[in-house]
Design an enzyme around this catalytic site. Structure first.
Site, short mmCIF file in Angstrom:
data_model
loop_
_atom_site.label_atom_id
_atom_site.label_comp_id
_atom_site.label_asym_id
_atom_site.label_seq_id
_atom_site.Cartn_x
_atom_site.Cartn_y
_atom_site.Cartn_z
N SER A 191 -44.15 -15.05 30.74
CA SER A 191 -43.37 -13.84 30.49
C SER A 191 -41.93 -13.91 31.00
CB SER A 191 -44.07 -12.61 31.06
OG SER A 191 -44.23 -12.74 32.45
N CYS A 202 -23.59 -7.47 16.33
CA CYS A 202 -23.40 -7.48 14.89
C CYS A 202 -22.52 -8.68 14.54
CB CYS A 202 -22.73 -6.18 14.44
SG CYS A 202 -22.25 -6.21 12.70
N HIS A 228 -30.08 -8.17 12.01
CA HIS A 228 -31.38 -7.73 12.53
C HIS A 228 -32.52 -8.61 12.04
CE1 HIS A 228 -29.04 -4.41 13.79
NE2 HIS A 228 -29.35 -3.53 12.86
N ASP A 247 -25.82 -4.19 19.03
CA ASP A 247 -26.95 -3.61 18.32
C ASP A 247 -28.11 -3.51 19.30
OD1 ASP A 247 -25.89 -3.32 15.71
OD2 ASP A 247 -26.20 -5.44 15.32
#
Length: 147
Positions: A69, A45, A86, A52
């Site tokens: 990947s 955050c 976010h 988070d």
């Protein structure tokens, strides 16, 4: 040439330092979906510095290249000590992949676990999906707590 595949690679300190590797699309000219799921994504955050957690789902239709990947895993892991909201994390991941990989189509779903009692889901795509694409649901149910 990939920088990570077959090599020992340290976790990048920041998303900006992370190098994503791309390889030629083995099925050039075909419309197919590639899905990556990161159910244990973490960031910080930017206000409190507290961790988070999110379940990230990335779907894309390759253009000339696909993302390797291992490099994607290291890129996503580099957010562990990155402070951002976010929305910034979710959309930023999608935008970087679109800019560098140039897929025909990409969408990302960030299903964030509650902060202050409110879960936040963030969705972004760069365009409408191809008409002939089989596009399954991302399979992440809405957060229900103990429900």
């Amino acid at each position: 040439m990939t920088l990570h595949l077959g090599q020992t690679s340290a976790l990048p300190a920041t998303p900006e330092e992370a190098v994503l590797d791309y390889v030629p699309n083995p099925r050039l000219g075909r419309t197919y979906l590639v899905r990556f799921v990161a159910p244990e994504f973490t960031s910080l955050c930017p206000v409190t510095g507290q961790p988070d957690f999110a379940h990230i789902v990335i779907d894309y239709v390759p253009g000339d290249t696909i993302v390797e990947s291992k490099s994607l895993k290291l890129f996503l892991g580099s957010f562990r000590n990155h402070a951002a909201f976010h929305e910034d994390c979710t959309v930023g991941i999608g935008e970087r992949l679109v800019v560098e990989m140039a897929p025909r189509w990409l969408r990302i779903g960030g299903y964030w676990y509650p902060r202050g009692g409110i879960p936040i889901d963030v969705f972004w795509q760069n365009a409408a999906p191809p008409a002939d694409l089989w596009l399954p649901d991302q399979g992440v149910p809405s957060y229900r707590g103990r429900g």
